[in-house]
Design a protein around this motif. Structure first.
Motif, PDB file in Angstrom:
ATOM      1  N   VAL A 180       0.857  -1.184   0.000  1.00  0.00           N
ATOM      2  CA  VAL A 180       0.000   0.000   0.000  1.00  0.00           C
ATOM      3  C   VAL A 180       0.893   1.233   0.000  1.00  0.00           C
ATOM      4  N   VAL A 181       0.512   2.244  -0.786  1.00  0.00           N
ATOM      5  CA  VAL A 181       1.234   3.513  -0.757  1.00  0.00           C
ATOM      6  C   VAL A 181       0.361   4.570  -0.092  1.00  0.00           C
ATOM      7  N   LEU A 182       0.955   5.361   0.792  1.00  0.00           N
ATOM      8  CA  LEU A 182       0.272   6.474   1.446  1.00  0.00           C
ATOM      9  C   LEU A 182       0.868   7.765   0.912  1.00  0.00           C
ATOM     10  N   SER A 183       0.005   8.673   0.448  1.00  0.00           N
ATOM     11  CA  SER A 183       0.484   9.917  -0.130  1.00  0.00           C
ATOM     12  C   SER A 183      -0.567  10.998   0.067  1.00  0.00           C
ATOM     13  N   GLY A 184      -0.231  12.217  -0.350  1.00  0.00           N
ATOM     14  CA  GLY A 184      -1.167  13.329  -0.219  1.00  0.00           C
ATOM     15  C   GLY A 184      -0.537  14.535   0.449  1.00  0.00           C
ATOM     16  N   PRO A 185      -1.277  15.639   0.543  1.00  0.00           N
ATOM     17  CA  PRO A 185      -0.743  16.887   1.105  1.00  0.00           C
ATOM     18  C   PRO A 185      -0.590  16.802   2.611  1.00  0.00           C
ATOM     19  N   SER A 186       0.633  16.661   3.080  1.00  0.00           N
ATOM     20  CA  SER A 186       0.814  16.331   4.503  1.00  0.00           C
ATOM     21  C   SER A 186       2.208  16.687   4.984  1.00  0.00           C
ATOM     22  N   LEU A 201      -5.994  14.217  -4.252  1.00  0.00           N
ATOM     23  CA  LEU A 201      -5.111  14.526  -3.132  1.00  0.00           C
ATOM     24  C   LEU A 201      -3.647  14.248  -3.440  1.00  0.00           C
ATOM     25  N   ALA A 202      -3.376  13.112  -4.081  1.00  0.00           N
ATOM     26  CA  ALA A 202      -1.987  12.752  -4.381  1.00  0.00           C
ATOM     27  C   ALA A 202      -1.397  13.608  -5.490  1.00  0.00           C
ATOM     28  N   GLY A 203      -2.273  14.208  -6.319  1.00  0.00           N
ATOM     29  CA  GLY A 203      -1.814  15.023  -7.423  1.00  0.00           C
ATOM     30  C   GLY A 203      -1.781  16.490  -7.082  1.00  0.00           C
ATOM     31  N   ILE A 204      -2.842  17.205  -7.433  1.00  0.00           N
ATOM     32  CA  ILE A 204      -2.850  18.648  -7.222  1.00  0.00           C
ATOM     33  C   ILE A 204      -2.775  19.006  -5.743  1.00  0.00           C
ATOM     34  N   GLY A 205      -3.367  18.178  -4.874  1.00  0.00           N
ATOM     35  CA  GLY A 205      -3.307  18.469  -3.439  1.00  0.00           C
ATOM     36  C   GLY A 205      -1.884  18.498  -2.922  1.00  0.00           C
ATOM     37  N   ASP A 206      -1.129  17.447  -3.209  1.00  0.00           N
ATOM     38  CA  ASP A 206       0.254  17.365  -2.739  1.00  0.00           C
ATOM     39  C   ASP A 206       1.143  18.364  -3.463  1.00  0.00           C
ATOM     40  N   LEU A 207       0.843  18.621  -4.731  1.00  0.00           N
ATOM     41  CA  LEU A 207       1.625  19.605  -5.486  1.00  0.00           C
ATOM     42  C   LEU A 207       1.509  20.991  -4.855  1.00  0.00           C
ATOM     43  N   VAL A 208       0.294  21.403  -4.520  1.00  0.00           N
ATOM     44  CA  VAL A 208       0.096  22.734  -3.935  1.00  0.00           C
ATOM     45  C   VAL A 208       0.832  22.868  -2.614  1.00  0.00           C
ATOM     46  N   VAL A 209       0.675  21.881  -1.733  1.00  0.00           N
ATOM     47  CA  VAL A 209       1.278  22.015  -0.406  1.00  0.00           C
ATOM     48  C   VAL A 209       2.808  21.960  -0.471  1.00  0.00           C
ATOM     49  N   THR A 210       3.348  21.198  -1.414  1.00  0.00           N
ATOM     50  CA  THR A 210       4.802  21.062  -1.508  1.00  0.00           C
ATOM     51  C   THR A 210       5.446  22.236  -2.228  1.00  0.00           C
TER      52      THR A 210
END
Length: 346
Positions: A133-139, A240-249
């Protein structure tokens, strides 16, 4: 007796996820090679190098013995740098059980093979990739340990594995969605670090919000283009894994990729930047991998290509921007292949 989970290793994100699990009431063992770090976590309940000023829960303990960390654990969470994932998974093999839930939260590639992290782990454990399992997202780890509301996604080729990971992590401040697109979630989490480097570089050059907005938008198009070519669902990159994580990073000073890019934009040489960070900057390794992957699949990634020239060939960042701005005229949708749009709409 509480159920047990193990986290490998004790960096900022690994410690943050261990804290989430500890808040669920699990007995959490976090593995580290560093004896001083082990003692600090166990006696002072702190991990000052990676999460300064944060007090960790009493049911989170550290060990330098992987067997001790993993023994009796229902779940193992691998949060090693991409360069160390194969070695960590190889060490885990001796203790791996088929009923063990294996989650990874590493955002990168194995540079030498260009393989995704889940593929590397499955190879070393001798299991099907569907068991990973992979866990990802804006975090940001710095916010998760303060129990700020955070939402992530877990993905697996097997629905029951994703659901088990969702149950493992989800709590009142840490919301978890599931996704079947393992490839897309993994690629999005890795590739957005390249664009975050570029965003930091743009800020370091003083180019303002217009340039950064364009960079993020076109960067997302690049990520989606190569992702679809590699078998991902394009809709994943809008989540979440795409645009969500991109924005926060790409917009936060918590992001080590943004900070590294900012210093490069200010004119600091790469080795000085890396020396001052004190932690792994995955976007730099990922840029090298993405350059090779784009050539392998014959997919244009102009932003990643220019960053590759800056990082590894000494190109001046301003010259890279000029090269991007001077590319041939296109329609906005021309960047997506016909096959991509057909996939999107079917």
């Amino acid at each position: 007796m509480s159920e047990k989970a193990a986290v490998l290793v004790a960096g900022s994100w690994g410690t943050a996820l261990a804290s989430v699990l500890a808040d669920k009431g699990l007995d959490v063992a976090i593995w580290t090679r560093n004896e001083a770090q082990r003692d600090e976590i166990n006696t002072l309940h702190r991990n000052e190098r990676f999460l300064p000023g944060v007090e960790l829960g009493p049911n989170l303990r550290a060990t330098t013995d992987m067997g001790e960390a993993v023994e009796g654990a229902k779940a193992v969470v691998i949060v090693a740098p991409s360069s160390a994932v194969r070695e960590v998974a190889k060490s885990l093999k001796a203790y791996y059980r088929k009923d063990m839930l294996v989650v990874h939260a590493t955002k990168g590639f194995e540079i030498e093979s260009m393989k995704r992290v889940s593929t590397v782990i499955a190879e070393e454990l001798g299991c099907e990739e569907g068991r990973i399992v992979v866990l990802s997202g804006p975090s940001h780890a710095e916010e998760v340990v303060k129990r700020y509301p955070t939402t992530v996604v877990v993905a697996s080729l097997e629905d029951d594995q994703a659901a088990a990971a969702q149950d493992l992590f989800m709590n009142p401040y840490f919301r978890v969605y599931t996704n079947r697109d393992l490839v897309g979630v993994e690629l999005a989490g890795a590739l957005k670090n390249i664009i975050a480097l570029g965003a930091g570089m743009s800020d370091g050059l003083g180019y303002g919000d217009n340039a950064k907005a364009a960079l993020l938008t076109r960067g997302l198009a690049e990520i989606t283009r190569i992702g679809v070519e590699m078998g991902a669902n394009p809709l994943t990159f809008a989540g979440l894994a795409g645009i969500g994580d991109l924005v926060v990073t790409a917009t936060s000073r918590h992001s080590r990729n943004w900070r590294a890019g900012f210093m490069l934009g200010e004119g600091k040489p790469l080795q000085e930047v890396l020396g001052s960070m004190g932690m792994v900057v995955e976007g730099i390794r990922t840029t090298k991998a993405a350059h090779a992957i784009s050539e392998k699949f014959q997919v244009q990634m102009p932003i990643a290509a220019q960053l590759y020239h800056v990082l590894f060939e000494g190109l001046d960042p301003r010259t890279a921007v000029e090269a991007l701005m001077g590319r041939d005229r296109k329609t906005e949708m021309e960047a997506m292949s016909l096959e991509t749009w057909e996939t999107w709409h079917t």
